[in-house]
Enzyme design. Sequence first.
Site, PDB file in Angstrom:
ATOM      1  N   HIS A  95       0.818  -1.218   0.000  1.00 37.30           N
ATOM      2  CA  HIS A  95       0.000   0.000   0.000  1.00 37.30           C
ATOM      3  C   HIS A  95       0.854   1.273   0.000  1.00 37.30           C
ATOM      4  O   HIS A  95       0.873   2.012   0.985  1.00 37.30           O
ATOM      5  CB  HIS A  95      -0.907   0.015   1.248  1.00 37.30           C
ATOM      6  CG  HIS A  95      -1.753  -1.212   1.394  1.00 37.30           C
ATOM      7  ND1 HIS A  95      -2.174  -1.689   2.619  1.00 37.30           N
ATOM      8  CD2 HIS A  95      -2.266  -2.062   0.468  1.00 37.30           C
ATOM      9  CE1 HIS A  95      -2.905  -2.778   2.434  1.00 37.30           C
ATOM     10  NE2 HIS A  95      -2.971  -3.025   1.148  1.00 37.30           N
TER      11      HIS A  95
HETATM   12  C1  LIG Z   1      -0.938  -7.854  -4.222  1.00 37.40           C
HETATM   13  C2  LIG Z   1      -1.691  -6.640  -3.752  1.00 37.40           C
HETATM   14  C3  LIG Z   1      -2.842  -6.801  -2.995  1.00 37.40           C
HETATM   15  C4  LIG Z   1      -3.545  -5.678  -2.564  1.00 37.40           C
HETATM   16  N1  LIG Z   1      -4.710  -5.858  -1.880  1.00 37.40           N
HETATM   17  C5  LIG Z   1      -5.459  -4.799  -1.531  1.00 37.40           C
HETATM   18  C6  LIG Z   1      -6.714  -4.980  -0.894  1.00 37.40           C
HETATM   19  O1  LIG Z   1      -7.154  -6.097  -0.682  1.00 37.40           O
HETATM   20  N2  LIG Z   1      -7.426  -3.868  -0.562  1.00 37.40           N
HETATM   21  C7  LIG Z   1      -6.953  -2.606  -0.793  1.00 37.40           C
HETATM   22  O2  LIG Z   1      -7.628  -1.648  -0.409  1.00 37.40           O
HETATM   23  N3  LIG Z   1      -5.775  -2.415  -1.404  1.00 37.40           N
HETATM   24  C8  LIG Z   1      -5.034  -3.479  -1.806  1.00 37.40           C
HETATM   25  N4  LIG Z   1      -3.861  -3.286  -2.484  1.00 37.40           N
HETATM   26  C9  LIG Z   1      -3.455  -1.912  -2.799  1.00 37.40           C
HETATM   27  C10 LIG Z   1      -4.335  -1.235  -3.847  1.00 37.40           C
HETATM   28  O3  LIG Z   1      -4.604  -2.080  -4.933  1.00 37.40           O
HETATM   29  C11 LIG Z   1      -3.625   0.049  -4.293  1.00 37.40           C
HETATM   30  O4  LIG Z   1      -3.469   0.855  -3.143  1.00 37.40           O
HETATM   31  C12 LIG Z   1      -4.392   0.853  -5.326  1.00 37.40           C
HETATM   32  O5  LIG Z   1      -4.695   0.107  -6.471  1.00 37.40           O
HETATM   33  C13 LIG Z   1      -3.544   2.067  -5.719  1.00 37.40           C
HETATM   34  O6  LIG Z   1      -4.248   2.846  -6.629  1.00 37.40           O
HETATM   35  P1  LIG Z   1      -3.484   3.945  -7.508  1.00 37.40           P
HETATM   36  O7  LIG Z   1      -4.477   4.574  -8.377  1.00 37.40           O
HETATM   37  O8  LIG Z   1      -2.684   4.770  -6.586  1.00 37.40           O
HETATM   38  O9  LIG Z   1      -2.426   3.131  -8.368  1.00 37.40           O
HETATM   39  P2  LIG Z   1      -2.598   1.876  -9.315  1.00 37.40           P
HETATM   40  O10 LIG Z   1      -3.891   1.180  -9.012  1.00 37.40           O
HETATM   41  O11 LIG Z   1      -1.370   1.087  -9.185  1.00 37.40           O
HETATM   42  O12 LIG Z   1      -2.718   2.493 -10.788  1.00 37.40           O
HETATM   43  C14 LIG Z   1      -1.678   3.216 -11.389  1.00 37.40           C
HETATM   44  C15 LIG Z   1      -1.641   2.881 -12.870  1.00 37.40           C
HETATM   45  O13 LIG Z   1      -0.860   3.875 -13.524  1.00 37.40           O
HETATM   46  C16 LIG Z   1      -0.119   3.270 -14.558  1.00 37.40           C
HETATM   47  N5  LIG Z   1       1.032   4.137 -14.883  1.00 37.40           N
HETATM   48  C17 LIG Z   1       2.087   4.443 -14.094  1.00 37.40           C
HETATM   49  N6  LIG Z   1       2.918   5.290 -14.725  1.00 37.40           N
HETATM   50  C18 LIG Z   1       2.383   5.538 -15.934  1.00 37.40           C
HETATM   51  C19 LIG Z   1       2.769   6.350 -17.050  1.00 37.40           C
HETATM   52  N7  LIG Z   1       3.883   7.103 -17.026  1.00 37.40           N
HETATM   53  N8  LIG Z   1       1.979   6.341 -18.155  1.00 37.40           N
HETATM   54  C20 LIG Z   1       0.838   5.593 -18.215  1.00 37.40           C
HETATM   55  N9  LIG Z   1       0.420   4.822 -17.181  1.00 37.40           N
HETATM   56  C21 LIG Z   1       1.187   4.798 -16.054  1.00 37.40           C
HETATM   57  C22 LIG Z   1       0.281   1.942 -13.975  1.00 37.40           C
HETATM   58  O14 LIG Z   1       0.618   1.024 -14.999  1.00 37.40           O
HETATM   59  C23 LIG Z   1      -0.968   1.554 -13.194  1.00 37.40           C
HETATM   60  O15 LIG Z   1      -1.815   0.745 -13.975  1.00 37.40           O
HETATM   61  C24 LIG Z   1      -3.096  -4.384  -2.889  1.00 37.40           C
HETATM   62  C25 LIG Z   1      -1.923  -4.223  -3.625  1.00 37.40           C
HETATM   63  C26 LIG Z   1      -1.230  -5.341  -4.059  1.00 37.40           C
HETATM   64  C27 LIG Z   1       0.037  -5.153  -4.848  1.00 37.40           C
END
Ligand SMILES: Cc1cc2nc3c(=O)[nH]c(=O)nc-3n(C[C@H](O)[C@H](O)[C@H](O)COP(=O)(O)OP(=O)(O)OC[C@H]3O[C@@H](n4cnc5c(N)ncnc54)[C@H](O)[C@@H]3O)c2cc1C
Lengths: 510, 147
Positions: free
Chosen positions: A443
């Site tokens: 996270h």
């Molecule tokens: C194995 C695992 C289990 C988890 N389980 C849970 C759970 O059960 N419950 C929970 O609440 N949270 C869980 N989490 C955490 C949760 O999924 C994340 O906190 C959340 O998805 C983060 O959201 P975000 O939008 O910050 O980033 P992300 O969901 O990671 O999205 C960011 C996206 O941006 C893209 N990106 C990055 N840089 C660029 C660029 N320059 N150009 C184009 N695209 C780009 C990436 O490819 C990615 O797809 C888990 C995480 C993992 C790894």
Amino acid sequence: MILGPGDVKGDVSRGADVVIIGSGAGGGPIARELAGEGYSVVVLEEGGYFTREDFNLDPADSYMKMYRDACQTITLGVPFILLPLGKTVGGTTTVNSGTALRMLRPVLKKWHMTHGLTDIAEEELNLIYGHLEEFLFVKRADPEVAGKVAATFLAGAEKLGLSCGWLPRNAKECEGFGSCAFGCPSGSKQSVDVSFIPDAVKSGADIYTRCRAEAIRVKGGRAVGVSGYFVDPVTGRPDGRRIEVEAAVTVLAAGAIYSPYFLLKQGLANSSGQVGKNLQIHPATQSVALFDEPLGPPKGIPQCCYVDEFKGEGIMLEGGTVPPEIHSLALPFAGRRNASLMTSYPNMGIFGGMVSESDSWGRVVDLHRPGYRPGMLYTLRGRDVGKAKVGTVLMAEIWFAAGAKKVFTPFAGHYELAGPRDLRRMERSRVRATDIFGMSAYHPLGTCRMGGDPEWSVVKHTCESWDLEDFYICDGSVIPSSPGVNPQLTIMAMAMRCAGFIDDRLSASS
Amino acid sequence: MKAVSRQQLQELLAAYVGEPEGLPPIDPDGQADFIAEYFAAGAPELKAVFFLCNLSLRILSFLLEGRSFSRLDPEARQELLNRIIASRNPLIRGIGVLPGLPLLMSYYRRPDVAVPLGFDAAALKKESDLRVVSRDRDLPPKQEDAS
Ligand SMILES: Cc1cc2nc3c(=O)[nH]c(=O)nc-3n(C[C@H](O)[C@H](O)[C@H](O)COP(=O)(O)OP(=O)(O)OC[C@H]3O[C@@H](n4cnc5c(N)ncnc54)[C@H](O)[C@@H]3O)c2cc1C
């Protein structure tokens, strides 16, 4: 439309009302909300697009296709911590465990008092959480399909009189295929790729996959779009085609590691000097238990129950069964010792404990590594090492109460606990961060934090940058401190709020 | 798999995996293909670290056992690894822990290994394919029920 590399001929140059970088918990909901309001929305997503047909319950295969760097993303510091990040349509939600919790109540108070975020009202947030829970079919895990590992652990916790229960999950009709972190093969998990993104596409949004945003285009102190390039699905290197999107509003939602990296590389939106700092990760340890009778892992719901007795102290236990190839890595032994335990895999359970409120802060930096890769600096501080130990001891105690013969921990000197005596010895011992054999964290948060003071924060409570007009950041990076629980629902809630402010902005200018 | 020679890889696989009772033996060639693919998909540093760990392991073998890793008998190699993994010095421990990642994965992901342990991914995939989960509020019947 979701456009793969084969759907795009040559360079792309186009306009949109909104361009969003990243399609995860932050980007996905914004795309859906704004496309639903009739705005033209373009999303650039670096990862590929995979559907349930592709999810084949093969951990390594999913690491190589849907995780950044084949799930080899590791923090630099003591100890080394594995920090997996999704890279696919739906972002990390496509490969997460589906736990869907609201942030702890005192946390919002803290945000009000120490981060100047009084504009985020509890009533408003609860309304958004309620809406999200309905949209994502959030309900408690079904004990019938949870699996024996979870039931056994919960029975142990109940025997000890600990506060525990079944976790709320964004999964519909889940039958427990034990594979959430490798893509849900039944389509039950309501990750962003199967919930927000299809709606966004239905409303006309275009999602460019295998497309890496490179820079925000800036004109006269305003963001006016994004430029980037398409990448080869196998090598991840630029394939020669470029994309330029001119837009009224630009949103960075690349996650708490890649959003700050993106900004640091471009030297943007960082008058506060806070970009990349304040990294929180919820570091976690695991405990493996050996029983006389089979528990039948990994069938069941990998992460479906919790023990929150010590959540006030920043320790949350949440379960997770894993297939043999991952399980073997959690055992701190090689050779015959590893082999003899692995032949007992059917009789083993595994559970995780995270430091949900920590004093350790890391940092995302540009170390000029080869390719497109930031450095993640993070060292576990003394008090957090103590919490990791307490969480691990607690898990072991629960396993023993549930009838385990042996428990294996990742603390050197305490790898194998044969019973309460070993447990007491571990409890009394002083452990250091360097003693931990393996840690992971799931996270990442806080690296472009929101706040009420432009000197201490990167974005306002609306998620708009203090420095650059028409530029918003909305993903895990804006969450200013740990929500005390798994963060996806809170990130989505902030994204829903942010979409509302962008809508206001766009409708005012039209 | 250029990070180490075929012979070294075979030694490492045998030392990490051991000989799990009732499970098939290691398959150095097949597993080497997976390891190469896994390294190619990841951060370039990991392959370099794997190479360094292999080298350090061989140096530690001389220092701790007075013999090269290759000349230790299989049992002694495993014992050396376990000593290293049990070390409270994180750098030394890392030398033992990190190579285990691709090596153990490459073995336990093989269907002929995972299925006897109770993890039949192909069967689970078939079963999950039968499920129909729509986002509609009213659920359609399961495909199997409907037939
Ligand atoms: C194995 C695992 C289990 C988890 N389980 C849970 C759970 O059960 N419950 C929970 O609440 N949270 C869980 N989490 C955490 C949760 O999924 C994340 O906190 C959340 O998805 C983060 O959201 P975000 O939008 O910050 O980033 P992300 O969901 O990671 O999205 C960011 C996206 O941006 C893209 N990106 C990055 N840089 C660029 C660029 N320059 N150009 C184009 N695209 C780009 C990436 O490819 C990615 O797809 C888990 C995480 C993992 C790894």
